[in-house]
Scaffold this active site. Structure first.
Site, PDB file in Angstrom:
ATOM      1  N   CYS A 186       0.805  -1.223   0.000  1.00  0.00           N
ATOM      2  CA  CYS A 186       0.000   0.000   0.000  1.00  0.00           C
ATOM      3  C   CYS A 186       0.841   1.278   0.000  1.00  0.00           C
ATOM      4  CB  CYS A 186      -0.916   0.001   1.209  1.00  0.00           C
ATOM      5  SG  CYS A 186      -1.749  -1.577   1.462  1.00  0.00           S
ATOM      6  N   HIS A 209      -2.953   7.677   6.053  1.00  0.00           N
ATOM      7  CA  HIS A 209      -3.119   6.377   5.400  1.00  0.00           C
ATOM      8  C   HIS A 209      -4.549   5.892   5.623  1.00  0.00           C
ATOM      9  CE1 HIS A 209      -1.981   2.738   3.459  1.00  0.00           C
ATOM     10  NE2 HIS A 209      -2.190   1.987   4.520  1.00  0.00           N
ATOM     11  N   GLU A 246      -1.516   4.921  13.687  1.00  0.00           N
ATOM     12  CA  GLU A 246      -1.155   6.120  12.921  1.00  0.00           C
ATOM     13  C   GLU A 246      -1.366   7.375  13.769  1.00  0.00           C
ATOM     14  OE1 GLU A 246      -1.602   8.014   8.434  1.00  0.00           O
ATOM     15  OE2 GLU A 246      -3.045   6.496   9.088  1.00  0.00           O
ATOM     16  N   LYS A 270      -9.621   7.814   1.716  1.00  0.00           N
ATOM     17  CA  LYS A 270     -10.068   6.446   1.431  1.00  0.00           C
ATOM     18  C   LYS A 270     -11.543   6.284   1.797  1.00  0.00           C
ATOM     19  CE  LYS A 270      -5.565   4.125   1.817  1.00  0.00           C
ATOM     20  NZ  LYS A 270      -4.698   5.282   2.074  1.00  0.00           N
ATOM     21  N   HIS A 289      -9.680   1.699  -0.519  1.00  0.00           N
ATOM     22  CA  HIS A 289      -8.224   1.532  -0.440  1.00  0.00           C
ATOM     23  C   HIS A 289      -7.734   1.012  -1.783  1.00  0.00           C
ATOM     24  CE1 HIS A 289      -4.254   0.936   0.713  1.00  0.00           C
ATOM     25  NE2 HIS A 289      -4.384   0.174   1.788  1.00  0.00           N
ATOM     26  N   PHE A 294       1.728  -3.258   4.076  1.00  0.00           N
ATOM     27  CA  PHE A 294       2.017  -4.561   4.678  1.00  0.00           C
ATOM     28  C   PHE A 294       3.511  -4.847   4.534  1.00  0.00           C
ATOM     29  CE2 PHE A 294      -2.403  -6.730   3.984  1.00  0.00           C
ATOM     30  CZ  PHE A 294      -2.916  -5.985   5.031  1.00  0.00           C
TER      31      PHE A 294
END
Length: 412
Positions: free
Chosen positions: A162, A301, A312, A334, A339, A398
């Site tokens: 991502c 994010h 975050e 998002k 996403h 990830f």
């Protein structure tokens, strides 16, 4: 050191496949999440996604080419050609070896694998397409863009889940800043909304089972339950500022910093201490030569997963210090696009550039129930029209891959 500006933008997305439609939908809070179309999800618990609609691949490919081109490459090429057209030049005055293409994908040609592997199982190895490998490999978007544009400089494909799109833009920024390139196409693309990948993400408990599109992707909301898969491409044209000014280019924003770190912690979970993400933000604003209190906006994010927003939030507080962290505007777009995986960083950098250019900061659409663990100004009340000067765009992938871009309002 050279200064680096954004002079072209292009996108294929769940909320628009050109800059006018896309930005109008961002400003109007149009959510691109809908019940999944053209895929049988009767035996899957996931019922919604942020799919690309009304995309015409024949704008960029003939029918013969389409048969050997995966959708992730189609999206990337379309968005890249938009960005090149938008920047107003084909750079014929420059050495083609001074113009790069850095465009990645988190997964690559998942559609092609989904089509060819059943042939292999049912009919044997001779039935696998001769085009399968070039359709599938994640660098093919970058390679095809270079073939289409004639740009012969640095050409590669970051693959950092991502964080891919942000890493691509950050690496392009560094190549121009340090004099290796004069211009570069950069961003990410993804086309992974198929039964196989939905099953894989869902079995690791990453996806929401919500059926209401307006309560599916709800970053920082106490009721969030997983992310919504999106798809598309976000591509920018980066250019050395003096070259752009000399030719009278329209400049959206300047990129002034880039931070890239690794958590070295877990395959899928962010570091609970937020150290890696915090350092990525610090490196970005330190390279920009600014202090935390000068940051007006963070495009988080913000995936709508419990751990992401919790950690975050911790990372933003560590990066900026609590006083600045509580003042800065934070939102996750998002909530509109879902996403988009490897394309997310590219799309979100474009949103930050437009926010700086127009003085319009998007909110976190559809989120409404505050989570006490996410206690920053997450903009649940909607967008704000405000002149802003610096923005951060965060991407966390990830594997513990962190990337932050620092963008500045262009003021000549």
């Amino acid at each position: 050191m050279n200064r680096v500006v954004i002079t072209g933008i292009g996108m294929v997305s769940p909320i628009g496949n050109n800059k006018e439609t896309f930005w109008n939908n961002v400003k109007n809070g149009v959510c691109g999440i809908r019940p999944i179309e053209n895929i049988d999800v009767s035996d899957l618990p996931v019922k919604v996604a942020a799919q690309v609609l009304d995309f015409d691949p024949l704008r960029c490919f003939d029918k013969k080419e389409l048969r050997r081109t995966d959708p992730f490459t189609q999206y990337a090429v379309d968005a890249a050609l938009q960005a090149v057209e938008d920047c107003g030049t084909k750079f014929e005055d420059l050495d083609p070896y001074r113009i790069g293409v850095i465009v990645g994908s988190g997964i690559g040609g998942f559609h092609s694998t989904d089509e060819e592997f059943p042939k292999f199982l049912a009919k044997g190895p001779r039935r696998v397409s001769v085009f399968y490998i070039p359709e599938m490999i994640a660098n093919m978007a970058a390679g095809t863009i270079a073939i289409r544009t004639g740009f012969k400089g640095v050409n590669y494909a970051p693959v950092t889940a991502c964080a891919t799109g942000s890493h691509a833009i950050g690496e392009a920024f560094r190549n121009i800043k340090h004099g290796y390139l004069d211009a570069c196409v950069a961003g990410g693309s993804e086309a992974a909304i198929i039964r196989f990948s939905i099953a894989g993400f869902d079995n690791m408990q990453a996806l929401t089972h919500a059926t209401d599109p307006n309560r599916a992707s709800i970053p920082f909301d106490a009721e969030r339950s997983g992310f919504v898969m999106g798809e598309g491409a976000g591509i920018v044209m980066l250019e050395e500022m003096e070259h752009a000014k000399k030719r009278g280019a329209h400049i959206y924003a300047e990129i002034v910093g880039y931070g890239a770190t690794g958590d070295a912690y877990h395959m899928t979970s962010p570091d609970p201490e937020g150290e890696g993400a915090a350092m990525g933000m610090k490196l970005a604003y330190q390279e920009a030569g600014i202090t935390p209190d000068q940051i007006d906006y963070i495009n988080a994010h913000g995936t709508s997963t419990h751990l992401n927003e919790k950690y975050e939030t911790i990372a933003i507080k560590k990066a900026l210090g609590e006083e600045a962290a509580y003042k800065v505007m934070v939102s996750s777009t998002k909530s509109l696009t879902g996403h988009m995986l490897g394309a997310a960083g590219g799309i979100e950098a474009i949103i930050c550039a437009k926010a700086l250019e127009e003085g319009f900061v998007p909110g976190t659409t559809n989120s409404s129930v505050p989570d006490p663990e996410c206690d920053l100004n997450n903009m649940f009340d909607g967008p704000v029209e405000k002149d802003i000067h610096y923005a951060l765009s965060n991407s966390l992938g990830f594997g513990g891959h962190n990337a932050t871009l620092c963008l500045k309002k262009y003021e000549g």
